[in-house]
Design an enzyme around this catalytic site. Structure first.
Site, PDB file in Angstrom:
ATOM      1  N   VAL A 119       0.861  -1.177   0.000  1.00  0.00           N
ATOM      2  CA  VAL A 119       0.000   0.000   0.000  1.00  0.00           C
ATOM      3  C   VAL A 119       0.900   1.229   0.000  1.00  0.00           C
ATOM      4  CG1 VAL A 119      -1.843   1.247   1.185  1.00  0.00           C
ATOM      5  CG2 VAL A 119      -1.744  -1.258   1.326  1.00  0.00           C
ATOM      6  N   CYS A 120       0.614   2.160  -0.892  1.00  0.00           N
ATOM      7  CA  CYS A 120       1.300   3.455  -0.936  1.00  0.00           C
ATOM      8  C   CYS A 120       2.823   3.254  -0.998  1.00  0.00           C
ATOM      9  CB  CYS A 120       0.880   4.285   0.275  1.00  0.00           C
ATOM     10  SG  CYS A 120       1.272   6.043   0.129  1.00  0.00           S
ATOM     11  N   SER A 121       3.563   3.889  -0.077  1.00  0.00           N
ATOM     12  CA  SER A 121       5.024   3.838  -0.143  1.00  0.00           C
ATOM     13  C   SER A 121       5.586   2.501   0.304  1.00  0.00           C
ATOM     14  CB  SER A 121       5.640   4.965   0.699  1.00  0.00           C
ATOM     15  OG  SER A 121       5.321   4.800   2.066  1.00  0.00           O
TER      16      SER A 121
END
Length: 336
Positions: free
Chosen positions: A107-109
């Site tokens: 998820v995301c970074s």
């Protein structure tokens, strides 16, 4: 529905974004209420509890090394990446879990952690639109898609920022238990089962860095000051006192686009801002310099895969209703 227990291991770390963890976990938990059997465990590199990005302590179930082989390994992100390099112990823990997992997701970074292990080499991937360029630069063997909500490449999944982890988890539930279950989970959580368009609809207007050359910066100033003006190639070249050939070359070399397409992108960002402020789509098209609503609609369809009206409903309604509520006399604010 399969009754087999499906182990989900989430590797948390200091600075992890709480919603990156809680969003997908809630999707899996909601699916359990419908008959699924997801067993969610939170692990850290050492087995010690961690502190989230907002300072909340997250209790973990153990260390990554002690975790039984997971069916799904989920790597959440946090503001710490990509500002600082991924630590060796975090990369090694991620590599260990990924090597034993049936599928891998971030998820995301969290994609930066997967990238640090080499897991994204040769694969399509995404992350938050603000840091997609950095992911591509840091891991050139990955094929980064900056506008995707989530991307699947084989058994590896990556998703955009924060709430996109919910989109990804819904897709995983659908893969495991079919569309009916994922649809019921989405309804229960009051979220979209599948959002139309990509990340571009959430990004800030005029998000890119300003052009380096004074001539191109002048184009931004000209169009922003008077969006409805005449900005043909010949007109722009005449205003900037350069040849049309030279101006075209500047755009191609510095921005990788044409003068006409760049002017359109500025007008597009202005139109998005006007829609956010509550203007009608027709009025926004006119004020932003588009010759008609239809021309604005075509640009929205190409860039965001949604209509101007759908974009406005999604992002302007809550703000407008809040303003209308504040402007009501106190007596009218009371519940009826």
């Amino acid at each position: 529905m399969s009754s087999r227990t499906h182990r989900v291991a989430i590797l948390v770390h200091d600075g992890v974004k709480l919603l990156d963890v809680a969003g997908p976990a809630e999707v899996f938990g909601e699916a359990n209420l419908l008959g699924a059997d997801y067993r969610i465990t939170l692990v850290s590199t050492t087995g010690a509890d961690v502190t989230s990005s907002i300072g909340m302590r997250i209790a973990v179930d153990g260390s990554a090394a002690e975790e039984p082989d997971p069916d799904t390994f989920l790597m959440p992100g946090g503001d710490v990446h990509p500002r600082t390099p991924v630590t060796r112990d975090l990369a090694e823990a991620a590599r260990d879990l990924a090597g034993r997992a049936g599928r891998i997701a971030s998820v995301c970074s969290g994609a930066f952690v997967l990238g640090a292990t080499g897991l994204l080499d040769g694969k399509r991937a995404t992350t938050h639109w603000k840091i997609a360029g950095e992911l591509a630069a840091r891991h050139p063997k990955a094929h980064v898609e900056p506008d995707a909500i989530y991307v699947r490449d084989g058994s590896t999944y990556t998703s955009a920022g924060v709430t996109a982890g919910i989109d990804l988890a819904l897709a995983l539930v659908e893969e495991d238990h079919g569309p009916d279950v994922s649809r019921e989970v989405a309804r229960s959580l009051v979220v979209y089962l599948q959002r139309a368009g990509g990340q571009s609809q959430f990004s800030a207007p005029l998000q890119g860095p300003p052009p380096r050359s004074p001539a191109l910066r002048s184009v931004v100033d000209l169009v922003t000051a008077d969006p409805a003006g005449n900005y043909s190639l010949a007109e722009l070249a005449g205003r900037l006192n350069v040849s049309t050939r030279h101006l075209t070359r500047l755009f191609r070399e510095e921005l990788g686009t044409t003068p006409a397409r760049y002017v359109e992108s500025i007008r597009f960002d202005i139109a998005k801002s006007l829609l956010d402020q509550g203007y009608t789509a027709t009025r926004a098209a006119s004020m932003a310099g588009f010759p008609s609503y239809e021309s604005l609609r075509r640009v929205f369809a190409r860039e965001l895969a949604i209509s101007p009206a759908a974009y406005q409903r999604r992002f302007a309604t809550a703000r407008r209703e809040q303003a209308e509520y504040k402007n009501k006399p106190c007596a009218q604010r009371l519940p009826q």
